[in-house]
Write an enzyme that holds these catalytic residues in place. Sequence first.
Site, short mmCIF file in Angstrom:
data_model
loop_
_atom_site.label_atom_id
_atom_site.label_comp_id
_atom_site.label_asym_id
_atom_site.label_seq_id
_atom_site.Cartn_x
_atom_site.Cartn_y
_atom_site.Cartn_z
N GLU A 319 99.80 59.85 -23.84
CA GLU A 319 99.76 60.21 -22.42
C GLU A 319 98.76 59.43 -21.57
OE1 GLU A 319 101.48 64.68 -22.39
OE2 GLU A 319 99.43 64.54 -23.09
N ILE A 320 98.76 58.12 -21.75
CA ILE A 320 98.00 57.28 -20.82
C ILE A 320 98.87 57.07 -19.59
CG2 ILE A 320 96.77 55.10 -20.50
CD1 ILE A 320 95.94 56.82 -22.94
#
Length: 689
Positions: A319-320
């Site tokens: 989840e960057i």
Amino acid sequence: MNSFHRIFLLTFFTCCPGLPAQDAAIRLMPVPAQMAFSGQGFRLDESFTLKVSGVGADRLYSYATRVLRRLSGRTGLFFSQDFIRKSDSAGSASLMIKSKKEGQVLLGEDESYTLVVSDSVVILDAATDLGALRGLETLLQLLSVDGNGYFFPGVRIVDTPRFPWRGLLIDACRHFMPVEVVKRNLDAMAAVKLNVLHWHLSEDQGFRVESKVYPKLHELGSDGFYYAQAQIKDVVDYAEQRGIRVVPEFDVPGHATSWLVAYPELASAPGPYMVERKWGIFYPVLNPATEFTYTFLSRFFGEMAQLFPDPYFHIGGDEIEHEGGHEAKHWNENADIQAFMQKNGIADNAGLQAYFNRRVLEILTGFDKIMVGWDEILHEDIPRNIVIQSWRGRDSMTRAAQMGYRSLLSNGYYIDHISPTDFHYLNDPLPADLPLSEQERKNILGGEATMWAEFVSPETIDSRIWPRTAAIAERLWSPRSVTDVDDMYRRLEIISLQLEEHGLTHEKNYDMLLRRLAGGGDIAPLKTLVDVLEPVKVYTRGRQKAYTSHSPLTRVVDAARPDAKVARRFRKAVDRFLTSTASGDEAERRIVEYLSRWRDNHLRLQELIAVSPILAEIGSLSEDLSKISHLGLEAVSSISQQKKRPDSWVKQSLASVKQASKPRGQAELMVVAAMEKLIISAGSMQLQR
Ligand code: ACM
């Protein structure tokens, strides 16, 4: 009935005449690879003894002692044997445990065993003492009862796991989970043959491990809730004693706000940073373009590599850049990072993360660690000696296996989503039709249930993990062909109660939470309602209401349990009723009993709600249950008497059902769809009966 039930019933009734049918039912979970019932069973009395021979680690002796205590606890029998010692002289015993060598608590170690129960002796034979631990749990689950007392049925089991990596992730960050919570879950994991604790230890909301190298990490990033290194060692040892590996996860470069509170110089954007109190995906991210980050990670991971002996080390990596809007904003807005990308020919943020991952991989390889990460770390540029854990979809697991990575499945095992057990149970990591070659199939190591902790406290976490995770454990251990859902549910209810032996709270805290909600009043009417409620699913809970890490987790939604058993039984009864041709059958009687109770419940519950404001939010749910139960009774009566209800009644009733289907207090009634079926049937020209 699947084939092994047939074998069982055929042989069992010949060996133990007079046993009631329910006692003859198989109660093992996970189901062993091979099992045949034959001959006489072994009857337990106070002369029961246990002996270990061959080569085993010390843990086998202490495990066997604990098994003896559990057996004594379950039967009330006063065994004379106190402790099982290595120094005990050879000789005979009721239960002979043989281990050929000391097992290594490492991925791929032999966990197979053979268990033979005859009328005179029980023999447990294993290649390693870890196999013996697994076999001892099987033996405990075999314990049966008849009019003459306790016995192990005559059986020959040859068992080995289908997958070598069978895990449970516990997130100790969103809500801190004290050591005793972790330990009791390790005991339960061992009871169902899980062998990996994936311990999620750093997050936006907390940094949970003491670091002596960078003490500000836990001092400033944890609100005081962290594991001292001595506690970590204690848990790792406790797990090892149960044949369970501990894989730590330190999530980088995203999900890292708590690191930046202490060390803002690691960040991609100027601080200051504060420990995050909300749930979600946040912008703070480590800066992959500065050497400081790698020096820091090298020193920190070096420290953690010592603390966690397992060769596998999880770096998160999720989840960057989040599909649906969240971009790696702090990377995009940092001129140094942009210049770094340009200079190094890095085209996009995925490439930048791949660069970061390669650097982290180098660091971990230097500490003899094998890197594991979520599926976002899958990138052409990453060497193949890492493990990919698939959470966003099973495709990434398959793709990773095709690309030559070893991979794990967690997609479909997100127990925090509050999905029903059968959904997880039927989620096979390696179905027969998965388009993988024989070689690629070997890359699928297994899977992990994931207990993300946004909406659990130490009081409620067990009820989200258990008993559903026992069914996932079976999926990961038992042959692919073991897929009978009804039989799984039957066995799950037995196992769920056995798991309480380890101090788990998934059963007992239900009443405890209801008692608190009732403020001293009678919990019976509240229980009648909550028995058919479940929390809202997937990520709905956090979207409906703004939660923080200090929001209460003591409401009806927290007492309500996943896969509500009473609701499931009602739905089954309705299906049976609507497909049966006899009237006045058992299913009809059960349905009428349920519906009458629910119809009349609101009156009683109202009194409790009036004096317990915390219950106000479910008042209209209770009223709706009463209303639709009344309609359900009308429908059953019509169907039974073959009297079609008018369209106007159907229309109005369906409107009531629709209203009842709306969640209140973030909980939803799990009997609404079945009620709808009854109403539609009652108004249909094609009545089944
Ligand atoms: C994850 O659930 N973000 C791995």
